[in-house]
Design an enzyme around this catalytic site. Structure first.
Site, short mmCIF file in Angstrom:
data_model
loop_
_atom_site.label_atom_id
_atom_site.label_comp_id
_atom_site.label_asym_id
_atom_site.label_seq_id
_atom_site.Cartn_x
_atom_site.Cartn_y
_atom_site.Cartn_z
N ARG A 253 3.45 1.85 10.46
CA ARG A 253 2.34 2.24 9.13
C ARG A 253 2.93 3.74 8.82
NH1 ARG A 253 -1.40 5.07 10.98
NH2 ARG A 253 -2.42 3.19 12.04
N ASP B 250 1.49 10.10 -15.30
CA ASP B 250 1.41 8.58 -14.55
C ASP B 250 2.93 7.76 -15.61
OD1 ASP B 250 1.56 5.28 -14.91
OD2 ASP B 250 -0.89 5.21 -14.57
#
Ligand SMILES: *Cc1c(COP(=O)(O)O)cnc(C)c1O
Length: 377
Positions: A46, A170
């Site tokens: 992870r 974005d």
């Protein structure tokens, strides 16, 4: 380096053990440590993964940033950004963002004490007017989905610097090939890599790029703490896809310009929304802050029956959510991507029930145009 050279080489070199030209998929959850307290920089899957690091470095280079942090989806990336603020803070948001961003902010994050103001950022004065003493962040999307409104990113970045706010863009619709918000002074760029960056409709992913060490360090900590990481295989697919990003974007852009012209001159549309059209209200801004106009077009057919006829009868366009893949997609924002936005809010921004969104793929343009002509007949 030029964009295409970076796309093919940045973040990658032949494998040290075998010389494999392509970065391997490090499909492992853990790593053998050399001795107690001593390891090779890799402890747990992870936290560190070589395939993911290669993909992150590659996209950081393409987006002209120092760091990239990858997530398991675009909305997971947006969610991670909420780790930069705390309860009581206020965020100014473009009023016509991706539907999932709206849902995350209004229907999930609000319950954690965050406050959001939805403003039309196509006029940057509205950003300044919405700022309160608690404002910490400005979240922009340009062009927006699905109305293709632009925000003047240099002007917005300047306001954010003046008020000491974190500016986020974005950049999913443009991809790093056509627009680099960091070069215009913005702090953070976010992509749903599901779309143009991966481009083959076979991965869900998100990525954040920044040149700020402070923002990077916090987001890296959040990536590991929340754990919404992409799989090694998905990272590998994205890394293989960025190699062709430049050629794909050129073709998306070429096709979309011709397709928008066709729709605009067809006599069957009430309004066509595409920044590449001279009649787009921000066409001049588009030419200064973008290097192309992208592959996304929305068209209002002014009549729900005609829109339905097209949506239901196209054969090459596929009716479906998402965008940015090599295959052309068609969708109905009011009932699909933007169903969670209340009807009166939708209509205010022009997102009517007869609006159809096209993600123009890289097929032969003649076939895409005749697909629409056939669907109407
Ligand atoms: C799809 C999309 C997202 C969300 O990304 P996912 O990968 O679907 O989670 C965010 N912003 C824009 C503009 C999108 O198109």
């Amino acid at each position: 380096m030029g964009f295409s050279t970076d796309a093919i080489h940045a973040g990658q070199k032949p494998d040290e053990v075998t010389g494999a030209v392509i970065t391997p998929i490090y499909q492992t959850s853990t790593y053998a440590q050399i001795e107690l307290g001593k390891h090779k920089g890799y402890e747990y899957g992870r936290t560190q993964n070589f395939t993911r690091q290669a993909m992150e470095s590659n996209i950081a280079a393409l987006e002209k940033g120092k760091y990239a942090i990858a997530f398991s989806s675009g909305v997971a990336a947006t969610h991670a950004l909420m780790g930069l603020v705390k309860a009581g803070d206020h965020i100014v948001v473009s009023n016509n963002v991706y539907g999932g961003t709206y849902r995350l902010f209004e229907l999930v994050m609000k319950d954690y004490g965050l406050k959001f103001s939805w403003v039309d950022t196509s006029d940057v004065k509205n950003i300044t007017e919405a700022i309160t003493p608690n404002t910490k962040m400005v979240y922009l999307e340009s062009p927006t989905n699905p109305m293709l409104n632009l925000t003047d990113l240099s002007a917005a970045a300047k306001i954010c610097k003046e008020y000491n706010l974190i500016s986020i863009v974005d950049n999913t619709f443009m991809s790093p090939y056509f627009q680099n918000p960091l070069l215009m002074g913005c702090d953070i760029v976010l992509h749903s890599s599901t779309k143009y960056i991966n481009g083959h409709s076979d991965v869900i992913g998100g990525i954040i790029v920044t040149s700020s060490e402070k923002i990077h360090d916090r987001l890296r900590y959040i990536q590991n703490s929340i754990g919404a990481i992409p799989s090694p295989f998905d990272c590998w697919l994205v890394l293989r896809s960025t190699k062709t990003l430049a050629v794909r974007m050129e073709r998306h852009n070429q096709n979309a310009i011709q397709f928008a012209d066709f729709l605009n001159n067809s006599g069957i549309t009430k309004k066509v929304y595409y920044p590449g059209l001279v009649n787009h209200p921000q066409h001049e801004l588009a030419k200064t802050q973008m290097r192309g106009f992208g592959g996304m077009i929305s068209a209002d057919f002014g009549n729900i029956e005609l829109s339905k006829k097209i949506l239901n009868n196209v054969k090459i366009f596929t009716l479906g959510e998402s965008l940015g893949g090599v295959e052309s997609l068609i969708s109905h924002p009011a009932s699909m991507t933007h169903a969670s936005v209340p009807k009166d809010e939708r209509e205010k921004m022009g997102l009517t029930d007869s609006l159809v969104r096209f993600s123009v793929g890289i097929e032969d343009i003649e076939d895409l145009i005749s697909d629409i002509q056939r669907a109407i007949q």
